[in-house]
Design a protein around this motif. Structure first.
Motif, PDB file in Angstrom:
ATOM      1  N   GLU A  94       9.016 -18.486   2.515  1.00  0.00           N
ATOM      2  CA  GLU A  94       8.691 -18.037   1.093  1.00  0.00           C
ATOM      3  C   GLU A  94       7.835 -18.206  -0.061  1.00  0.00           C
ATOM      4  O   GLU A  94       8.328 -19.354   0.002  1.00  0.00           O
ATOM      5  N   PRO A  95       7.591 -17.200  -0.976  1.00  0.00           N
ATOM      6  CA  PRO A  95       7.738 -15.646  -0.631  1.00  0.00           C
ATOM      7  C   PRO A  95       6.629 -15.447   0.024  1.00  0.00           C
ATOM      8  O   PRO A  95       6.050 -13.902   0.317  1.00  0.00           O
ATOM      9  N   ALA A  96       5.954 -16.129   0.885  1.00  0.00           N
ATOM     10  CA  ALA A  96       4.589 -15.604   1.595  1.00  0.00           C
ATOM     11  C   ALA A  96       4.617 -15.001   3.208  1.00  0.00           C
ATOM     12  O   ALA A  96       4.694 -13.580   3.457  1.00  0.00           O
ATOM     13  N   GLY A 246       9.743   1.787   6.607  1.00  0.00           N
ATOM     14  CA  GLY A 246       9.099   1.518   5.399  1.00  0.00           C
ATOM     15  C   GLY A 246      10.350   0.588   4.147  1.00  0.00           C
ATOM     16  O   GLY A 246       9.310   0.553   3.051  1.00  0.00           O
ATOM     17  N   ALA A 247      10.942   0.598   3.845  1.00  0.00           N
ATOM     18  CA  ALA A 247      12.155  -0.427   3.571  1.00  0.00           C
ATOM     19  C   ALA A 247      11.151  -1.527   3.587  1.00  0.00           C
ATOM     20  O   ALA A 247      11.316  -2.494   2.269  1.00  0.00           O
ATOM     21  N   ALA A 248      10.710  -2.264   5.048  1.00  0.00           N
ATOM     22  CA  ALA A 248      10.415  -3.688   4.682  1.00  0.00           C
ATOM     23  C   ALA A 248       9.044  -3.595   3.257  1.00  0.00           C
ATOM     24  O   ALA A 248       8.971  -4.623   3.171  1.00  0.00           O
ATOM     25  N   THR A 249       8.269  -2.281   3.508  1.00  0.00           N
ATOM     26  CA  THR A 249       7.169  -2.443   2.337  1.00  0.00           C
ATOM     27  C   THR A 249       7.435  -2.571   1.066  1.00  0.00           C
ATOM     28  O   THR A 249       6.278  -2.514  -0.219  1.00  0.00           O
ATOM     29  N   CYS A 250       9.161  -2.038   0.837  1.00  0.00           N
ATOM     30  CA  CYS A 250       9.252  -1.693  -0.609  1.00  0.00           C
ATOM     31  C   CYS A 250      10.115  -3.366  -1.354  1.00  0.00           C
ATOM     32  O   CYS A 250       9.723  -3.717  -2.574  1.00  0.00           O
ATOM     33  N   ALA A 251      10.232  -4.382  -0.312  1.00  0.00           N
ATOM     34  CA  ALA A 251      10.463  -6.066  -0.590  1.00  0.00           C
ATOM     35  C   ALA A 251       9.195  -6.127  -1.441  1.00  0.00           C
ATOM     36  O   ALA A 251       8.489  -6.829  -0.576  1.00  0.00           O
ATOM     37  N   PRO A 252       9.400  -7.496  -1.920  1.00  0.00           N
ATOM     38  CA  PRO A 252      10.508  -6.979  -3.130  1.00  0.00           C
ATOM     39  C   PRO A 252      10.337  -6.626  -4.801  1.00  0.00           C
ATOM     40  O   PRO A 252      11.601  -6.918  -4.917  1.00  0.00           O
ATOM     41  N   ARG A 253       9.190  -6.027  -4.445  1.00  0.00           N
ATOM     42  CA  ARG A 253       8.929  -5.285  -5.555  1.00  0.00           C
ATOM     43  C   ARG A 253       9.643  -3.950  -6.085  1.00  0.00           C
ATOM     44  O   ARG A 253       9.654  -3.809  -7.446  1.00  0.00           O
ATOM     45  N   PRO A 255      13.633  -2.984  -5.130  1.00  0.00           N
ATOM     46  CA  PRO A 255      14.434  -2.645  -4.878  1.00  0.00           C
ATOM     47  C   PRO A 255      14.990  -1.467  -4.679  1.00  0.00           C
ATOM     48  O   PRO A 255      15.738  -1.670  -3.578  1.00  0.00           O
ATOM     49  N   GLY A 256      14.913  -1.066  -5.300  1.00  0.00           N
ATOM     50  CA  GLY A 256      15.951   0.529  -5.427  1.00  0.00           C
ATOM     51  C   GLY A 256      15.447   1.440  -3.722  1.00  0.00           C
ATOM     52  O   GLY A 256      16.025   1.555  -3.070  1.00  0.00           O
ATOM     53  N   TRP A 257      13.788   1.330  -4.076  1.00  0.00           N
ATOM     54  CA  TRP A 257      13.220   2.141  -2.506  1.00  0.00           C
ATOM     55  C   TRP A 257      13.438   1.279  -1.565  1.00  0.00           C
ATOM     56  O   TRP A 257      13.824   1.956  -1.236  1.00  0.00           O
ATOM     57  N   HIS A 258      14.149   0.328  -1.645  1.00  0.00           N
ATOM     58  CA  HIS A 258      14.216  -0.669  -0.381  1.00  0.00           C
ATOM     59  C   HIS A 258      15.420  -0.721  -0.473  1.00  0.00           C
ATOM     60  O   HIS A 258      15.922   0.112   1.055  1.00  0.00           O
ATOM     61  N   ARG A 259      16.484  -0.132  -0.679  1.00  0.00           N
ATOM     62  CA  ARG A 259      17.732   0.435  -0.307  1.00  0.00           C
ATOM     63  C   ARG A 259      18.002   1.349  -0.376  1.00  0.00           C
ATOM     64  O   ARG A 259      18.483   2.016   0.794  1.00  0.00           O
ATOM     65  N   ALA A 260      16.681   2.455  -0.797  1.00  0.00           N
ATOM     66  CA  ALA A 260      17.241   3.740  -0.474  1.00  0.00           C
ATOM     67  C   ALA A 260      16.577   4.013   1.088  1.00  0.00           C
ATOM     68  O   ALA A 260      17.082   4.471   2.211  1.00  0.00           O
ATOM     69  N   LEU A 261      15.389   3.575   1.139  1.00  0.00           N
ATOM     70  CA  LEU A 261      15.081   3.277   2.588  1.00  0.00           C
ATOM     71  C   LEU A 261      16.418   2.403   3.638  1.00  0.00           C
ATOM     72  O   LEU A 261      16.698   2.781   5.117  1.00  0.00           O
ATOM     73  N   ALA A 262      16.204   0.959   3.452  1.00  0.00           N
ATOM     74  CA  ALA A 262      17.384   1.033   4.184  1.00  0.00           C
ATOM     75  C   ALA A 262      19.158   1.776   4.442  1.00  0.00           C
ATOM     76  O   ALA A 262      19.024   1.593   5.577  1.00  0.00           O
TER      77      ALA A 262
END
Lengths: 280, 156
Positions: A94-96, A246-253, A255-262
């Motif tokens: 991480e974070p690579a 799509g959720a993977a593309t949101c991490a880590p910057r 988090p809101g979209w990450h949770r929505a897509l997850a």
């Protein structure tokens, strides 16, 4: 244990792979078992063991696809690539790791949308609406929602279902064909509209993922695509895979979209598992 | 200058190289497979629904393609009624549905004949495909004992 830990991209991909198990008759039984065990291991193991588990997942899928490339649907290819992305990124610290998986997922989705657009743009039955026209008259494109909106469509689908059953059960003769009952030009118009809407959305997603992957428009369109298609066709595993990437593309910057897509991934998988799919 | 054996990386692996591999290998693999499939779908009767080209919903699903294979001894006047596809023929059938070609059709016909007792006028029907075949109506010859014809019907 935090909720976000269970919404990690590799967990979402693993769940999608487990959900596609009933659609894996093309994969030898031994590989299916190995795939399921390795996918579970990819969720719960740590360190090098987790990475090894994901290489096993990717290996089982790639070998299976290489043995029977015409038997598997396209989203199984997508999940094989996703598994490979998780496996390779797992070799990085991480974070690579998160960054590599995010970028890899973005370009995988871009590739899916690009080729989906190209394939449709090159297919005459798609562009002239005849493919969707056939589906609407045959009862295979969200007819549970669409039939009440088009006068006569429900009756036409019922008549076509009966006629097709009779047609297929009789002695075939060369050159004999049966025509589908068509309630009028509205269905053809609707089919053409749906076809061009689909083409525009997929092209828009390809452009968005290529040029502005972190924009609200791209992510919103991705979510709309997932649930819009889900309302028309039983494609829960493919759409869940798209949302997982799509959720993977949101991490880590983001988090809101990450949770929505997850959450959308889990929602689609749950709806599919419960049989709550688009009414045909 | 790349760092060799950076913390957390496998021994001997340049960190940026591994990161690039992780980022680009899966999408490039997708692009390579999909490009080949797209070209094959354009240049041959391969269905867009299979083979990793992401062409689903661009054309009719291969399972909706139907052809009846009517295999019986030459001179037999009896009618062949539709029947279930023999289990051991299914893999050939599925392949021919997805990659409609004379070669795959001949392989299917051979498997149907091999799977069935053609000593009487019974048999054989298998359901198959294919709008593509309408461009070149198939009329397969088979051994002198057996004539295999394919009656193609399509919904219009």
């Amino acid at each position: 244990m935090s909720l976000d830990r269970w919404l990690r991209a590799e967990v979402l991909v693993a769940l999608s792979i487990l959900a596609m198990q009933p659609g894996l008759p093309w994969l030898p039984f031994g590989l299916r078992v190995a795939l399921a065990i390795a996918a579970l291991g990819g969720c719960v193991l740590r360190g090098r063991a987790r990475s090894a588990a994901w290489f096993a997942v990717a290996g089982a899928l790639v070998v299976g696809l290489a043995l029977a490339p015409l038997a598997a649907p396209n989203h199984h290819f997508l999940l094989a690539y996703a598994a490979l992305a998780v496996a390779l990124s797992g070799l990085l610290p991480e974070p690579a790791r998160t960054h590599a998986l995010s970028e890899s997922s973005r370009w995988l989705l871009f590739g899916v949308m690009l080729f989906a657009t190209l394939q449709k743009a090159l297919a005459d039955p798609y562009l002239d609406g005849s493919f969707f026209h056939f589906l609407l008259l045959h009862g295979g494109l969200g007819n549970g929602w669409i039939e009440p909106l088009v006068p006569g469509l429900a009756e036409a689908v019922a008549a076509n279902t009966t006629a097709l059953g009779t047609f297929l059960a009789t002695q075939p003769s060369e050159g004999v064909a049966t025509a589908l009952v068509d309630p009028g030009p509205r269905v053809a118009l609707l089919a053409r509209g749906l076809a061009w809407l689909g083409l525009a959305v997929e092209a828009g997603l390809a452009i968005g993922l290529g040029l502005a992957p972190r924009s609200t428009g791209t992510r919103g369109l991705l979510l709309a695509f997932a649930f819009g298609v889900f309302a028309l066709r039983q494609e829960d595993v493919f759409l869940a895979s798209v949302c997982a990437l799509g959720a993977a593309t949101c991490a880590p910057r983001s988090p809101g979209w990450h949770r929505a897509l997850a959450a959308s991934t889990l929602c689609l998988l749950a709806l599919g598992a419960l049989g709550l799919r688009a009414p045909a | 200058m790349a760092d060799r054996a950076a913390p957390g990386y496998p021994d001997g692996m340049e960190a940026p190289r591994l990161a690039k591999l992780a980022k680009w290998a899966p999408p490039l693999l997708l692009g390579a497979v999909a490009s080949v499939q797209l070209a094959a779908a354009q240049l041959s009767p391969l269905t867009r629904w299979r083979g990793g080209g992401f062409g689903m919903y661009a054309e009719i699903h291969p399972d909706a393609r139907r052809v009846w294979i009517d295999a019986r001894p030459e001179g037999c006047a009896g009618e062949a009624a539709p029947g279930p596809t023999p289990t051991d023929v299914a893999p050939r059938l599925h392949h021919a549905q997805r990659a409609a070609s004379r070669t795959s059709l001949e392989a299917l016909a051979r498997s149907v004949v091999a799977a069935r007792d053609l000593s009487g006028c019974r048999e054989v029907t298998g359901e198959l495909f294919a709008p593509e075949l309408l461009r070149e109506p198939p009329a397969l010859g088979w051994r002198s004992l057996t004539r295999v014809t394919l009656a193609v019907r399509d919904l219009e």
